[in-house]
Write an enzyme that holds these catalytic residues in place. Structure first.
Site, PDB file in Angstrom:
ATOM      1  N   GLU A 287     -12.538  44.432  35.574  1.00 38.77           N
ATOM      2  CA  GLU A 287     -11.556  43.955  34.746  1.00 38.77           C
ATOM      3  C   GLU A 287     -11.738  43.621  33.462  1.00 38.77           C
ATOM      4  OE1 GLU A 287      -9.790  40.553  36.656  1.00 38.77           O
ATOM      5  OE2 GLU A 287      -9.152  41.814  38.312  1.00 38.77           O
TER       6      GLU A 287
ATOM      7  N   ARG B 208     -16.853  33.286  30.134  1.00 42.16           N
ATOM      8  CA  ARG B 208     -16.546  31.947  31.095  1.00 42.16           C
ATOM      9  C   ARG B 208     -17.227  31.976  32.420  1.00 42.16           C
ATOM     10  NH1 ARG B 208     -10.266  31.325  31.179  1.00 42.16           N
ATOM     11  NH2 ARG B 208     -10.328  31.565  28.997  1.00 42.16           N
ATOM     12  N   HIS B 209     -17.226  33.208  33.011  1.00 39.87           N
ATOM     13  CA  HIS B 209     -17.602  33.080  34.469  1.00 39.87           C
ATOM     14  C   HIS B 209     -18.884  34.132  34.667  1.00 39.87           C
ATOM     15  CE1 HIS B 209     -13.954  35.624  34.605  1.00 39.87           C
ATOM     16  NE2 HIS B 209     -13.129  34.619  34.944  1.00 39.87           N
TER      17      HIS B 209
ATOM     18  N   THR C  57      -6.110  31.936  33.096  1.00 39.05           N
ATOM     19  CA  THR C  57      -6.036  33.116  33.950  1.00 39.05           C
ATOM     20  C   THR C  57      -5.638  34.003  33.011  1.00 39.05           C
ATOM     21  OG1 THR C  57      -6.237  34.075  35.969  1.00 39.05           O
ATOM     22  CG2 THR C  57      -4.373  32.326  35.433  1.00 39.05           C
ATOM     23  N   THR C  58      -5.693  35.374  33.586  1.00 39.38           N
ATOM     24  CA  THR C  58      -4.657  36.401  32.842  1.00 39.38           C
ATOM     25  C   THR C  58      -3.125  36.122  33.217  1.00 39.38           C
ATOM     26  OG1 THR C  58      -6.434  37.775  33.570  1.00 39.38           O
ATOM     27  CG2 THR C  58      -4.755  38.811  32.516  1.00 39.38           C
TER      28      THR C  58
ATOM     29  N   GLU D  29      -1.629  48.106  37.813  1.00 38.61           N
ATOM     30  CA  GLU D  29      -1.851  47.163  38.650  1.00 38.61           C
ATOM     31  C   GLU D  29      -0.611  46.343  38.162  1.00 38.61           C
ATOM     32  OE1 GLU D  29      -5.628  45.113  39.305  1.00 38.61           O
ATOM     33  OE2 GLU D  29      -4.903  43.287  39.953  1.00 38.61           O
TER      34      GLU D  29
ATOM     35  N   HIS E  27      -2.700  39.089  41.893  1.00 39.98           N
ATOM     36  CA  HIS E  27      -2.424  37.758  41.048  1.00 39.98           C
ATOM     37  C   HIS E  27      -1.597  36.733  41.749  1.00 39.98           C
ATOM     38  CE1 HIS E  27      -2.856  34.626  37.789  1.00 39.98           C
ATOM     39  NE2 HIS E  27      -3.819  35.651  37.231  1.00 39.98           N
TER      40      HIS E  27
ATOM     41  N   ASN F  57     -12.107  39.603  44.446  1.00 41.34           N
ATOM     42  CA  ASN F  57     -12.589  39.150  43.147  1.00 41.34           C
ATOM     43  C   ASN F  57     -13.216  38.063  43.115  1.00 41.34           C
ATOM     44  OD1 ASN F  57     -12.277  37.403  40.559  1.00 41.34           O
ATOM     45  ND2 ASN F  57     -10.799  38.943  39.987  1.00 41.34           N
TER      46      ASN F  57
ATOM     47  N   ASP G 224     -14.889  36.391  40.658  1.00 40.09           N
ATOM     48  CA  ASP G 224     -15.166  35.624  39.286  1.00 40.09           C
ATOM     49  C   ASP G 224     -15.407  33.937  39.577  1.00 40.09           C
ATOM     50  OD1 ASP G 224     -14.737  37.798  38.109  1.00 40.09           O
ATOM     51  OD2 ASP G 224     -12.803  37.168  37.488  1.00 40.09           O
ATOM     52  N   HIS G 225     -14.666  33.668  40.647  1.00 41.10           N
ATOM     53  CA  HIS G 225     -14.909  32.160  40.788  1.00 41.10           C
ATOM     54  C   HIS G 225     -16.304  31.678  41.303  1.00 41.10           C
ATOM     55  CE1 HIS G 225     -11.311  31.633  38.384  1.00 41.10           C
ATOM     56  NE2 HIS G 225     -10.554  32.383  39.433  1.00 41.10           N
TER      57      HIS G 225
ATOM     58  N   ARG H 276     -22.818  24.496  36.178  1.00 40.70           N
ATOM     59  CA  ARG H 276     -24.132  23.764  35.958  1.00 40.70           C
ATOM     60  C   ARG H 276     -25.012  24.858  34.983  1.00 40.70           C
ATOM     61  NH1 ARG H 276     -25.638  19.726  39.752  1.00 40.70           N
ATOM     62  NH2 ARG H 276     -23.927  18.526  39.766  1.00 40.70           N
TER      63      ARG H 276
ATOM     64  N   HIS I 199     -14.281  40.145  36.351  1.00 38.77           N
ATOM     65  CA  HIS I 199     -13.859  40.293  35.128  1.00 38.77           C
ATOM     66  C   HIS I 199     -14.736  39.825  34.007  1.00 38.77           C
ATOM     67  CE1 HIS I 199     -10.096  38.873  32.579  1.00 38.77           C
ATOM     68  NE2 HIS I 199     -10.964  39.634  31.806  1.00 38.77           N
TER      69      HIS I 199
ATOM     70  N   ARG J  87     -15.192  38.527  30.899  1.00 41.82           N
ATOM     71  CA  ARG J  87     -14.299  37.865  29.713  1.00 41.82           C
ATOM     72  C   ARG J  87     -15.094  38.027  28.514  1.00 41.82           C
ATOM     73  NH1 ARG J  87      -9.335  35.395  31.681  1.00 41.82           N
ATOM     74  NH2 ARG J  87      -8.961  34.951  29.363  1.00 41.82           N
TER      75      ARG J  87
HETATM   76  N1  PXP Z   1      -5.896  41.265  39.258  1.00 43.89           N
HETATM   77  C1  PXP Z   1      -6.266  41.052  37.965  1.00 43.89           C
HETATM   78  C2  PXP Z   1      -5.991  42.253  37.010  1.00 43.89           C
HETATM   79  C3  PXP Z   1      -6.696  39.976  37.392  1.00 43.89           C
HETATM   80  O1  PXP Z   1      -6.730  39.390  36.228  1.00 43.89           O
HETATM   81  C4  PXP Z   1      -6.667  38.804  38.592  1.00 43.89           C
HETATM   82  C5  PXP Z   1      -7.455  37.453  38.042  1.00 43.89           C
HETATM   83  O2  PXP Z   1      -8.690  37.559  37.595  1.00 43.89           O
HETATM   84  C6  PXP Z   1      -6.499  39.039  39.839  1.00 43.89           C
HETATM   85  C7  PXP Z   1      -6.157  40.284  40.041  1.00 43.89           C
HETATM   86  C8  PXP Z   1      -6.808  38.012  41.053  1.00 43.89           C
HETATM   87  O3  PXP Z   1      -5.998  36.984  40.904  1.00 43.89           O
HETATM   88  P1  PXP Z   1      -6.202  36.096  41.714  1.00 43.89           P
HETATM   89  O4  PXP Z   1      -7.571  35.371  41.338  1.00 43.89           O
HETATM   90  O5  PXP Z   1      -4.905  34.746  41.425  1.00 43.89           O
HETATM   91  O6  PXP Z   1      -6.172  36.126  43.313  1.00 43.89           O
END
Ligand code: PXP
Length: 241
Positions: free
Chosen positions: A74, A53-54, A104-105, A155, A194, A11, A13-14, A22, A47, A49
């Protein structure tokens, strides 16, 4: 007997979270997706959203066009994002609950309370050739409801396991084990994710029946610290007289 390989969804996203700090161009999530793919990711997870946000819409399109591994999108159960997903056609959509104020979720989808609304959505995605996965707590009622709405995959939210320790963590692990056993016996494909880290992931790997893990925050956190030294050395070179 050869064990089938566990699928690793990375993932990213970050990477986008950092860029959005920025609102510029770097770091580029597409570049991250390509590095992840080259480094052994079997799946790229992002994801989109509702609050953007990201990950932004253009990220989803660019990543889908450029990666060779499948895309796992996601998303919340919301009309706007469903339309985008049907247009982009990722390999898989993972339906998650979403609240604007959460960082977060935070929990799983309450599938048992959404049977009527989720059934046609699962059907619509299936007809579009998109695999649907439901992000749920390791709760037997939610697993039965996931079968009832016609989802092929779930999941399991490993947040409670990841955030606990000692006896509580053992109990969470038992809940996950029980959930996986029921889900696989009902014909569901089981994924998990997660809060997983290199330290806590082994016990999850040991549960047979889980096919795929989706991991983001700890990988990106490790990447920042593991890469910091070479980034500083690179800048040292760039400013050398
Ligand atoms: N699975 C799902 C469905 C999620 O929403 C997330 C967080 O975006 C993750 C996995 C990954 O979680 P983490 O970033 O804590 O590894």
């Amino acid at each position: 007997m050869m064990m089938p390989k566990l699928i690793l969804g990375v993932n990213i996203d970050h990477i986008a979270t950092l860029r959005q700090a920025r609102r510029g161009r770097m770091p580029d999530p597409l570049e991250a997706a390509l590095i992840a793919e080259e480094s052994g990711a079997d799946l790229i997870t992002i994801h989109l959203r509702e609050d953007r946000r990201h990950i932004q819409d253009h990220d989803v399109y660019r990543i889908k066009e450029s990666i060779r591994v499948p895309l796992n999108l996601e998303m919340a159960v919301c009309d706007e994002i469903i339309q985008i997903a049907l247009h982009i056609k990722p390999y898989k959509v993972t339906l998650v609950p979403e609240r604007r104020e959460e960082v977060t979720t935070e929990g799983g989808l309450n599938v048992a309370k959404m049977i009527q609304s989720l059934r046609p959505i699962c059907k619509q995605f299936a007809e579009a050739g998109i695999v649907v996965s439901l992000f749920i707590e390791p709760d037997l009622r939610q697993i039965q409801a996931s079968v009832a709405v016609g989802a092929p995959c779930i999941e399991i939210h490993t947040g409670a396991y990841s955030n606990s320790s000692g006896d509580d963590q053992d109990l969470e692990l038992d809940r996950i084990q029980e959930a996986v056993t029921l889900a696989t016996s009902l014909g569901l494909r089981v994924h998990a994710g997660h809060g997983l880290t290199r330290e806590n992931v082994r016990s999850i790997v040991a549960i047979s029946g889980i096919e795929e893990l989706n991991i983001g925050h700890s990988i990106i956190s490790d990447a920042v610290l593991l890469g910091l030294s070479s980034a500083i050395k690179g800048m040292r070179e760039a400013i050398a007289l």
